[in-house]
Design an enzyme around this catalytic site. Structure first.
Site, PDB file in Angstrom:
ATOM      1  N   LYS A  27       0.836  -1.213   0.000  1.00 51.10           N
ATOM      2  CA  LYS A  27       0.000   0.000   0.000  1.00 51.10           C
ATOM      3  C   LYS A  27       0.864   1.254   0.000  1.00 51.10           C
ATOM      4  CE  LYS A  27      -2.829   0.752   3.684  1.00 51.10           C
ATOM      5  NZ  LYS A  27      -2.716   2.081   4.296  1.00 51.10           N
ATOM      6  N   ARG A  32       3.097   5.963  -3.251  1.00 47.96           N
ATOM      7  CA  ARG A  32       4.245   6.779  -3.647  1.00 47.96           C
ATOM      8  C   ARG A  32       4.523   6.658  -5.140  1.00 47.96           C
ATOM      9  NH1 ARG A  32       4.165   5.678   1.676  1.00 47.96           N
ATOM     10  NH2 ARG A  32       5.460   6.886   3.112  1.00 47.96           N
ATOM     11  N   GLY A  99      -5.270   7.896   5.249  1.00 51.13           N
ATOM     12  CA  GLY A  99      -4.417   8.852   5.955  1.00 51.13           C
ATOM     13  C   GLY A  99      -3.128   9.117   5.190  1.00 51.13           C
ATOM     14  N   ARG A 127      -8.670  12.062  12.404  1.00 53.68           N
ATOM     15  CA  ARG A 127      -7.249  11.730  12.668  1.00 53.68           C
ATOM     16  C   ARG A 127      -6.368  12.985  12.702  1.00 53.68           C
ATOM     17  NH1 ARG A 127      -5.525   6.777   9.213  1.00 53.68           N
ATOM     18  NH2 ARG A 127      -3.756   6.913  10.638  1.00 53.68           N
ATOM     19  N   GLN A 174       4.716   9.135   7.411  1.00 47.51           N
ATOM     20  CA  GLN A 174       3.791   9.974   6.635  1.00 47.51           C
ATOM     21  C   GLN A 174       4.193  11.440   6.758  1.00 47.51           C
ATOM     22  OE1 GLN A 174      -0.153   8.977   7.938  1.00 47.51           O
ATOM     23  NE2 GLN A 174      -0.132   7.008   6.878  1.00 47.51           N
ATOM     24  N   ASP A 320       2.248  -1.190  11.857  1.00 44.35           N
ATOM     25  CA  ASP A 320       0.985  -1.718  11.328  1.00 44.35           C
ATOM     26  C   ASP A 320       0.778  -3.191  11.666  1.00 44.35           C
ATOM     27  OD1 ASP A 320       0.386   0.751  10.328  1.00 44.35           O
ATOM     28  OD2 ASP A 320       1.003   0.305   8.279  1.00 44.35           O
ATOM     29  N   LYS A 347      -4.713   5.587  14.914  1.00 44.90           N
ATOM     30  CA  LYS A 347      -4.785   4.948  13.594  1.00 44.90           C
ATOM     31  C   LYS A 347      -6.256   4.924  13.145  1.00 44.90           C
ATOM     32  CE  LYS A 347      -0.408   4.151  12.971  1.00 44.90           C
ATOM     33  NZ  LYS A 347       0.303   4.882  11.927  1.00 44.90           N
ATOM     34  N   ARG A 351      -6.390   1.579  18.183  1.00 42.72           N
ATOM     35  CA  ARG A 351      -6.089   0.142  18.083  1.00 42.72           C
ATOM     36  C   ARG A 351      -5.802  -0.513  19.423  1.00 42.72           C
ATOM     37  NH1 ARG A 351      -3.002   0.256  12.168  1.00 42.72           N
ATOM     38  NH2 ARG A 351      -4.966   0.368  11.027  1.00 42.72           N
ATOM     39  N   ARG A 392      -7.119  -3.438   9.901  1.00 47.48           N
ATOM     40  CA  ARG A 392      -6.092  -4.262  10.554  1.00 47.48           C
ATOM     41  C   ARG A 392      -6.659  -5.006  11.777  1.00 47.48           C
ATOM     42  NH1 ARG A 392      -2.370  -3.921   7.059  1.00 47.48           N
ATOM     43  NH2 ARG A 392      -1.814  -1.920   6.165  1.00 47.48           N
TER      44      ARG A 392
HETATM   45  C1  S3P Z   1       2.520   4.772   6.314  1.00 48.12           C
HETATM   46  C2  S3P Z   1       3.113   5.056   7.505  1.00 48.12           C
HETATM   47  C3  S3P Z   1       2.571   4.610   8.795  1.00 48.12           C
HETATM   48  C4  S3P Z   1       1.566   3.475   8.640  1.00 48.12           C
HETATM   49  C5  S3P Z   1       0.589   3.725   7.534  1.00 48.12           C
HETATM   50  C6  S3P Z   1       1.312   3.937   6.215  1.00 48.12           C
HETATM   51  C7  S3P Z   1       3.123   5.309   5.074  1.00 48.12           C
HETATM   52  O1  S3P Z   1       1.935   5.708   9.421  1.00 48.12           O
HETATM   53  O2  S3P Z   1       0.875   3.267   9.850  1.00 48.12           O
HETATM   54  O3  S3P Z   1      -0.284   2.614   7.401  1.00 48.12           O
HETATM   55  O4  S3P Z   1       2.771   4.829   3.968  1.00 48.12           O
HETATM   56  O5  S3P Z   1       3.966   6.217   5.192  1.00 48.12           O
HETATM   57  P1  S3P Z   1       2.790   6.756  10.298  1.00 48.12           P
HETATM   58  O6  S3P Z   1       3.964   7.075   9.498  1.00 48.12           O
HETATM   59  O7  S3P Z   1       1.950   7.953  10.533  1.00 48.12           O
HETATM   60  O8  S3P Z   1       3.088   6.003  11.565  1.00 48.12           O
END
Ligand code: S3P
Length: 437
Positions: A27, A32, A99, A127, A174, A320, A347, A351, A392
């Protein structure tokens, strides 16, 4: 599917889990690949793209910004419009449950000529977004969010974005990626300091598009880009999706499962280390690089687990996978302690609370901490679990059903389609007694 349109799963105790399968595309990497292909020059071809609701939301948003993207199910063809070629017919962009798309695109949209507004579904609207809004302001973006620090994010276009040096106050890939993407447009250099590693897919993906970032110890730097160049990407299988079958094969007796072409990036695969500390039998074979990402075949055989204190330094690189690791802990001998995982509370659901509620239903002794959980290993009873609409949580408790004394029903599983639409079919093929109800 129930009469109200909700998808529920029923999992009955299963015998051995045996077989070989491929896992759908990652994912994080799929998002990206689309983002950089859209703002690159020329065509990009993305193979093994995750056909999940979250990544399809990213495609839809770029199509709304004028990018031609053809998705034939086998591969995705993107005609890049260049760094300055996006435009917004409708300034309100809806990111659904995703997110990752919302946070990464906040960085991109802050640097565009046009103004925009970012919204999402009920869960995404709650969020935290302040973590991206504040540093983007430091980069001279005109950006705001709600008083509670959530969506909607509003961005005024036409700003001169400037580089900065910023130490991540939350361990979030992220957030790091949002700022690196803004850094593509920023005058000077953008430096991010990350004291504990988070997933580095953005850094690796940018190199595929001919704009490498520099990394020295904990500092990641990116220069303003002149152009990104379109390319061909093969997305590895998603380690986070593989994790459910790694635990299923470990817990069910006489099992032997092989998962092919799975991403094993060291900033993602700490779950393997954690499971091995608990006594799991997991072997990586044929390790190689694909589009700059480490991939491997993973072989898992049944084993008896023991409870452990999960090392805190592994938490951010297994973030995750923590729900499914807690399921493994609940059937291990002894006590498992998880701490340093407060991010779990923000999340797709809280969770820590969602896992605690499920454990109470299934007769597992557990105590929630502000930043983790203490779990006593035991035997799962049957029962009816609320997944709180969190993919999840739904998939983690499905795996508890494999070894429970009685069937487990998981309610509200629609969002499994955000990351792993083929979860039920893949599980059935490996011998898991799972179906829709
Ligand atoms: C992700 C980073 C994670 C992860 C999310 C995907 C990403 O979140 O939990 O499912 O693709 O950069 P955080 O970076 O906010 O922890």
């Amino acid at each position: 599917m129930s009469l109200n349109g909700n998808i529920n799963f029923c999992i009955k105790p299963s015998h051995s889990i045996i077989g070989k399968t491929c896992i759908p595309g990652d994912k994080s990497i799929s998002h990206r690949a689309i983002i950089f292909a859209a703002i690159a020059e020329g065509e990009s071809r993305i193979k093994n793209f995750l056909q999940g609701e979250d990544t399809l939301a990213t495609i839809r948003v770029f199509q709304e910004m004028g990018v031609s993207i053809k998705n034939n199910g086998d591969y995705v063809l993107v005609q890049g419009v260049g760094l300055y070629g996006l435009h917004a017919k409708n300034p309100t962009l809806n990111f659904g449950n995703s997110g990752t798309s919302a946070r990464l695109l906040a960085g991109l949209l802050s640097a565009q000529k046009f103004s925009s507004q970012l919204i999402g579904d009920e869960s995404l609207m709650k969020r935290p977004m302040i973590r991206v809004v504040n540093p983007l302001k430091k980069m001279n973006a005109k950006i705001s969010c709600s008083k509670q620090g959530t969506l909607p994010i509003k961005i005024k276009g036409g700003q001169n974005i400037k580089g900065m040096c910023y130490e991540l106050p939350v361990l979030s890939a992220q957030l790091k990626s949002c700022l690196l993407i803004a850094g593509l447009y920023a005058e000077g250099e953008t430096e991010i300091i990350e004291n504990t590693a988070t997933r580095d897919h953005t850094e690796r993906m940018l190199a595929n598009f001919s704009h490498p970032v520099a990394k020295k110890n904990s500092k990641i730097s990116i220069k303003k880009a002149k152009r990104l160049i379109g390319c061909e990407i093969t997305v590895p299988g998603d380690f986070s999706s593989a994790a459910y079958f790694i635990v299923a094969a470990t817990l069910a007796s006489n099992s032997n499962v092989t998962l092919e072409n799975v991403g094993v990036n060291p900033t993602r695969n700490a779950m393997i280390k954690i499971m091995k500390l608990m006594g799991a039998d997991i072997e990586l074979q044929n390790e190689r690089l694909e589009s700059g990402e480490p991939i491997a075949t993973i072989n898992i055989k049944s084993s008896e687990l023991v409870g452990i204190d999960i090392p805190e330094e592994l938490v951010s690189v297994a973030i995750d996978e923590l729900p499914i690791i807690l399921v493994a802990a609940a059937s291990a001998k002894g006590t498992t302690r998880l701490s340093g995982a407060a991010e779990l509370r923000v999340k797709e659901s809280d969770r820590i609370q969602s896992m605690l509620d499920g454990f109470v239903v299934l007769g597992i002794k557990a105590e929630a901490l502000d930043d983790g959980m203490i779990v006593e290993g035991g035997k799962f009873n049957g029962g009816s679990i609320n997944s709180y609409g969190d993919h999840r949580i739904a998939m983690a408790f499905s795996i508890a059903g494999v070894i429970a004394k009685k069937p487990i029903i998981i309610n509200n599983c629609n969002n499994v389609a955000t990351s792993f639409p083929e979860f039920v079919e893949t599980g059935k093929n490996l011998g898991i007694n799972i179906d829709y109800v």
